[in-house]
Design a protein around this motif. Sequence first.
Motif, PDB file in Angstrom:
ATOM      1  N   UNK A  14       0.862  -1.402  -0.100  1.00 55.78           N
ATOM      2  CA  UNK A  14       0.050  -0.036   0.137  1.00 55.78           C
ATOM      3  C   UNK A  14       0.829   1.145  -0.033  1.00 55.78           C
ATOM      4  N   UNK A  15       1.902   1.438   0.842  1.00 61.24           N
ATOM      5  CA  UNK A  15       2.606   2.383   1.123  1.00 61.24           C
ATOM      6  C   UNK A  15       3.584   2.765  -0.194  1.00 61.24           C
ATOM      7  N   UNK A  17       2.887   1.194  -3.142  1.00 66.70           N
ATOM      8  CA  UNK A  17       2.161   1.717  -4.422  1.00 66.70           C
ATOM      9  C   UNK A  17       1.774   2.916  -4.770  1.00 66.70           C
ATOM     10  N   UNK A  18       1.169   3.642  -3.510  1.00 67.10           N
ATOM     11  CA  UNK A  18       0.853   4.942  -3.297  1.00 67.10           C
ATOM     12  C   UNK A  18       1.901   5.906  -3.796  1.00 67.10           C
ATOM     13  N   UNK A  19       3.149   5.879  -3.133  1.00 63.79           N
ATOM     14  CA  UNK A  19       4.277   6.447  -3.658  1.00 63.79           C
ATOM     15  C   UNK A  19       4.729   6.494  -4.977  1.00 63.79           C
ATOM     16  N   UNK A  20       4.467   5.184  -5.706  1.00 66.09           N
ATOM     17  CA  UNK A  20       4.886   5.122  -7.230  1.00 66.09           C
ATOM     18  C   UNK A  20       3.636   5.743  -7.994  1.00 66.09           C
ATOM     19  N   UNK A  21       2.475   5.613  -7.340  1.00 66.07           N
ATOM     20  CA  UNK A  21       1.188   6.257  -8.163  1.00 66.07           C
ATOM     21  C   UNK A  21       1.447   7.848  -8.110  1.00 66.07           C
ATOM     22  N   UNK A  22       1.662   8.300  -7.135  1.00 68.50           N
ATOM     23  CA  UNK A  22       2.004   9.752  -6.862  1.00 68.50           C
ATOM     24  C   UNK A  22       3.189  10.351  -7.989  1.00 68.50           C
TER      25      UNK A  22
END
Length: 224
Positions: A14-15, A17-22
């Motif tokens: 989750x952490x 994945x969110x950083x990569x999406x951002x």
Amino acid sequence: MKILLVDDDPRLRELVGLALERAGYAVITAADGQLALTHAAREAPDLIVLDVGLPELDGFEVCRRIRARSDVPILFLTARDDEIDRVLGLELGADDYVTKPFSPRELVARVRAILKRTGNGAARDRLAHGGIEIDRAAHVCRVGGAPLALTATEFALLGQLIEAPGQLRSRAQLVNAIWGAHSPVSDRTLDSHLRNLRGKLAGAGAEDAVETVHGVGVRLRGAG
């Protein structure tokens, strides 16, 4: 660009994945090695972030099997700080490794460096799907070979969608990728740009190319 993130820790997925999406990447996740192999074959990611300590089928074996058919860049995640693991990982064909614990910012920086070093980032400047083509370097869009004038925001939206045709991008992913994390851009603003993009594509012969799945996200559909 599309990143396959493989780790059996749901919080880490989750952490990171969110950083990569951002950072503007489309992220696919897998919790085990077998699912990682399935996604790697089906989704053709631009880079794989692969945990070494997976249950049953570990990261080294996953890397061996992927390397038998693909040269996709692979970044290992390892909780072990042993030199033998690092050497083995790189000898198997991995491009880099990060030792846990690490910051999501560090991992994103490593991902960017690998893509730049391997040339994958440059290769994605030109993308095509279903008769729609974009050239980011020249800021040119063509539909059926004919130029189509788009605003900078419309061009950026199309660029996000054409990177992973058929894959839904959430509103949050699109806003983060184009305007940045914590942007005050509203759903109404995003809808306005999407409506204008659809209209221009339809006028150029690519009607219904951009599809909204209500409550889920937006995607570029149609045969490639």
